[in-house]
Design a protein around this motif. Structure first.
Motif, PDB file in Angstrom:
ATOM      1  N   GLY A 239       0.803  -1.224   0.000  1.00 44.72           N
ATOM      2  CA  GLY A 239       0.000   0.000   0.000  1.00 44.72           C
ATOM      3  C   GLY A 239       0.830   1.265   0.000  1.00 44.72           C
ATOM      4  O   GLY A 239       0.506   2.239  -0.695  1.00 44.72           O
ATOM      5  N   ASP A 240       1.922   1.259   0.750  1.00 43.52           N
ATOM      6  CA  ASP A 240       2.729   2.487   0.817  1.00 43.52           C
ATOM      7  C   ASP A 240       3.411   2.777  -0.514  1.00 43.52           C
ATOM      8  O   ASP A 240       3.594   3.931  -0.894  1.00 43.52           O
ATOM      9  N   GLN A 241       3.752   1.695  -1.257  1.00 39.81           N
ATOM     10  CA  GLN A 241       4.340   1.912  -2.589  1.00 39.81           C
ATOM     11  C   GLN A 241       3.297   2.443  -3.564  1.00 39.81           C
ATOM     12  O   GLN A 241       3.583   3.285  -4.405  1.00 39.81           O
ATOM     13  N   MET A 242       2.082   1.914  -3.422  1.00 39.21           N
ATOM     14  CA  MET A 242       0.993   2.380  -4.277  1.00 39.21           C
ATOM     15  C   MET A 242       0.770   3.866  -4.044  1.00 39.21           C
ATOM     16  O   MET A 242       0.640   4.652  -4.977  1.00 39.21           O
ATOM     17  N   LYS A 243       0.780   4.237  -2.757  1.00 37.06           N
ATOM     18  CA  LYS A 243       0.552   5.629  -2.384  1.00 37.06           C
ATOM     19  C   LYS A 243       1.629   6.529  -2.992  1.00 37.06           C
ATOM     20  O   LYS A 243       1.321   7.546  -3.611  1.00 37.06           O
ATOM     21  N   MET A 409      -9.502   6.569  -3.873  1.00 38.34           N
ATOM     22  CA  MET A 409      -8.265   7.234  -4.289  1.00 38.34           C
ATOM     23  C   MET A 409      -8.546   8.668  -4.729  1.00 38.34           C
ATOM     24  O   MET A 409      -7.784   9.589  -4.424  1.00 38.34           O
ATOM     25  N   GLN A 410      -9.643   8.843  -5.448  1.00 38.19           N
ATOM     26  CA  GLN A 410      -9.995  10.201  -5.885  1.00 38.19           C
ATOM     27  C   GLN A 410     -10.237  11.102  -4.686  1.00 38.19           C
ATOM     28  O   GLN A 410      -9.830  12.259  -4.660  1.00 38.19           O
ATOM     29  N   GLN A 411     -10.911  10.542  -3.697  1.00 36.60           N
ATOM     30  CA  GLN A 411     -11.186  11.317  -2.500  1.00 36.60           C
ATOM     31  C   GLN A 411      -9.881  11.683  -1.788  1.00 36.60           C
ATOM     32  O   GLN A 411      -9.737  12.778  -1.258  1.00 36.60           O
TER      33      GLN A 411
END
Lengths: 435, 286
Positions: A239-243, A409-411
């Motif tokens: 998740g942190d990489q995605m972020k 993600m948009q939010q």
């Protein structure tokens, strides 16, 4: 008097509504009557397919097949993209006008249409299908679909801009490398004549929810779409990489990202050299070619999204499958299988698949074929060397990637919620639909 | 009703048939399916009110209802204001009367889907460029936030439908007897007094119709919503019709979406009927 007027207007409106519905009725019947005209003792195959991009080429192919096989008659109906196709297919099934050949996507489609899917394991095409391309249509030893093609995505970059900025794309392996290159591009923005390094179309839920997220979810499900399909929860181990990858694209993108769409990203910005990089796949080739054939041929390269542990790997997968309706008459089922075999395994068909459809083939026996566009060629090379990440997003709960993850993600991008909340909300939605 | 000749029924049959086939029968089917687990292909069991209970607990559906109500209020007010204003302009004796009527009515002839894309271009590119040129921050980044998405939709709808509403007002404005206005003039009424005390009460029936039309269309709006914002950002500008379509065709929950549609129907029906009832009471007989 006032009453009369009210009813007068109301009835006029009503009349016009009926007139309009009448129109659409007429249209419908004209398109179906087509199939009755040239029947006889011939076999008629009704194909209902979703790929608008290759509608004309596909019809050319079916014409050719009809010429070679005069007793077979093929009707092609094309309904465009994603949601529209799913709903029209459903409509045609529930109204009894079932097509003989149609398309299914991931495992959830398979489950829904299971009763209608014929076993295709005895076809030549099924035997020639590349390893791993049949896993999601394999059910109890039966092969219920044949892969369309392979598709892959990554970061497409403008070779010329990279050269002018003095960046060697082969050197970009890790996230840090990418950040460095991006910052360099940002600092030379004016010299290079670009608006920004990236264009992130955050409006397109499929770009962020399906593709971006998939790169960082594939590892969690061992690159196996079926494992994702059977999972009760999603962990967001990366998740942190995605972020940070989302943040990077968002920060260095043309703003505002939330209203930026696919056509702006590819046509207005990337094709015209206004940005240096976009996260997209081989399907953009035709669009770029229409805008600037020169650029499409020589100027677009693809590099992987930096995922720790998978440097140098591209996500490659099968987006869609051909299926044959087993409720059709036996001879029609057989004719449909023959047609699919011909398309993917005959010399003529193969030529069409690579040259006209510009597909990255999902079958063996294409070694001697020239893959038409450079992006696909690059992707085929990655795939041939086995440097791939799985496409697991098709195994997520129905509409989870676009309707839940992407929306969250948009939010997050709009600043309303934190990344922890994105993961939490998306996880909750996943668990709720898998209960 | 009892003394109607067979010819009456004969003439009525096509309409009743058409209405029955495209409206009534599907409606009954839909109502039935909303109590089952129908998935678009087959229904296996009857689940009673489960969908109806669930949908009131769904945040997204409630948000879309709330957004639609806000949108309906804003667009009904603006539409009737602009409709009446335009009608007043073109019923004056200006030379370009007929041309203006055509021009004002024109947007209504363009399909909602296309209009949505045109306005998307205007809001995003044209507004952005003008904002850059004039240095107005507020004109940049339209449709990327909930607020601008909302006003974008309101502007689009007002622009499209105002001309249509104008036509209705024109019909009533032209029916006002000149004598009344003249008499009022002789009595020394100012133009505002003439409007407030004569014109306004006499076009009240037009309000009933216009309000009914604007209210029901703005509740049911879908194509403009789809092409202009597509619900974005993060589904915050998603109206009820669109939410239902998504539930049905993206989430694949056909019968659940059907239940939502039934609730939606009830809301629109109740709102529209109450409005007609109250407006009718206010009308003045001539």
């Amino acid at each position: 008097m006032k009453k009369k007027k009210f009813y007068g207007i109301a009835s006029a409106l009503l009349a016009s509504t009926i007139a309009l519905t009448g129109c659409s009725f007429g249209e419908d019947s004209s398109s179906t009557s087509n199939s009755d005209e040239n029947s006889g003792d011939q076999v008629t195959i009704d194909i209902f397919q979703f790929k608008v991009e290759f509608k004309n080429q596909f019809e050319e192919l079916t014409d050719k097949y009809e010429e070679e096989n005069p007793d077979v008659n093929i009707n092609v109906k094309t309904v465009g993209g994603g949601n529209d196709y799913g709903s029209s297919l459903k409509t045609s099934f529930s109204s009894g006008e079932e097509p003989d050949i149609f398309n299914i996507g991931g495992p959830s489609d398979l489950e829904q249409y299971e009763d209608y899917l014929a076993d295709l394991s005895d076809t030549d095409a099924a035997n020639a299908a590349l390893d791993g391309t049949l896993t999601s249509v394999d059910k109890d030893g039966e092969t219920l679909g044949l892969p369309f093609n392979q598709e892959g995505y990554g970061i497409l970059y403008n070779k010329q801009i990279f050269e002018e900025a003095g960046i060697d794309p082969a050197e970009i392996k890790t996230h840090e490398d990418l950040v460095e290159a991006t910052e360099l591009l940002e600092s030379k923005k004016d010299e290079l004549g670009i608006q920004a390094p990236f264009a992130l179309p955050a409006k397109e839920t499929w770009v962020i929810g399906n593709h971006l997220a998939n790169a960082f979810l594939a590892d969690e499900f061992n690159h196996d779409v079926m494992e994702a399909y059977n999972a009760d929860s999603v962990e967001f181990a990366m998740g942190d990489q995605m972020k940070r990858f989302l943040d990077l694209q968002n920060e260095y993108s043309v703003q505002p990202t939330l209203s930026l769409d696919y056509s702006q990203q590819v046509e207005e910005l990337f094709s015209l050299g206004e940005v240096a990089m976009i996260q997209q796949g081989n399907w953009v080739y035709n669009t770029i070619q229409e805008m600037d054939p020169e650029m499409a041929e020589n100027n677009v390269g693809i590099m992987p999204i930096p995922v720790e542990g998978y440097e140098g790997s591209l996500p490659v997968g099968v987006p869609m499958y051909w299926s044959v309706n087993k409720e059709s008459e036996e001879e029609v089922v057989q004719a449909s299988k023959d047609f699919l075999d011909w398309m993917y395994t005959s010399e003529e068909g193969k030529k069409f698949v690579t040259e006209e459809f510009k597909f990255i083939p999902a079958y063996e026996g294409y070694e001697d074929q020239e893959i038409a566009d450079p992006i696909s060629k690059d992707i085929y090379e990655y795939a041939a060397e086995g440097n791939t990440l799985g496409w697991v997003f098709l195994g997520a709960p129905t509409n989870w990637t676009e309707g839940s993850l992407a929306v969250n993600m948009q939010q997050y991008l709009s600043g309303d919620i934190t990344w922890e909340e994105v993961e939490e909300n998306a996880r909750n939605d996943w668990e709720k639909s898998r209960q | 009703m009892q003394n109607r000749s067979p010819a009456f029924w004969l003439f009525l049959t096509p309409v009743i048939l058409a209405l029955g086939i495209v409206v009534v029968i599907p409606f009954i089917y839909g109502l039935f399916y909303s109590f089952t687990d129908w998935n678009g292909l087959r229904a296996t069991q009857f689940i009673g009110l489960e969908h109806y209970i669930n949908l009131f607990q769904e945040q997204e559906f409630m948000n879309s209802i709330w957004f639609t109500i806000k949108f309906a209020v804003a667009s009904v007010l603006l539409l009737n204001f602009f409709g009446l204003a335009l009608a007043l302009i073109v019923t004056r004796n200006i030379k370009t009367n007929n041309l203006l009527r055509t021009v004002f009515f024109m947007p209504n002839l363009i399909g909602g889907l296309i209009l949505g894309f045109i306005w998307q271009f205007i809001f995003i590119s044209v507004f952005g460029d003008v904002g850059d040129l004039l240095g107005v921050e507020g004109m940049k980044g339209w449709l990327s936030t909930t607020e601008t998405g909302f006003w974008g939709l309101v502007i689009l709808t007002s622009w499209q439908m105002a001309g249509y509403i104008m036509i209705i007002y024109i019909a009533y404005l032209e029916n006002i007897p000149k004598e009344l206005i003249e008499a009022a003039k002789i009595d020394g009424a100012s133009s505002f007094q003439r409007f407030k005390n004569i014109t306004f009460p006499l076009v009240a029936p037009a309000f009933t119709i216009s309000m009914f039309l604007t209210l029901s269309t703005s509740f049911k709006i879908y194509d403009q919503n789809l092409s202009l914002t597509n619900g974005g950002p993060y589904n915050s500008t998603q109206m009820v019709a669109m939410e239902i379509v998504r539930t049905a065709f993206s989430d694949n929950q056909m019968s659940y979406a059907q239940a939502k549609a039934v609730i939606f129907f009830l809301i629109v029906a109740v709102v529209a009927l109450t409005q007609v009832y109250y407006n009718k009471k206010r009308e003045v007989e001539m």
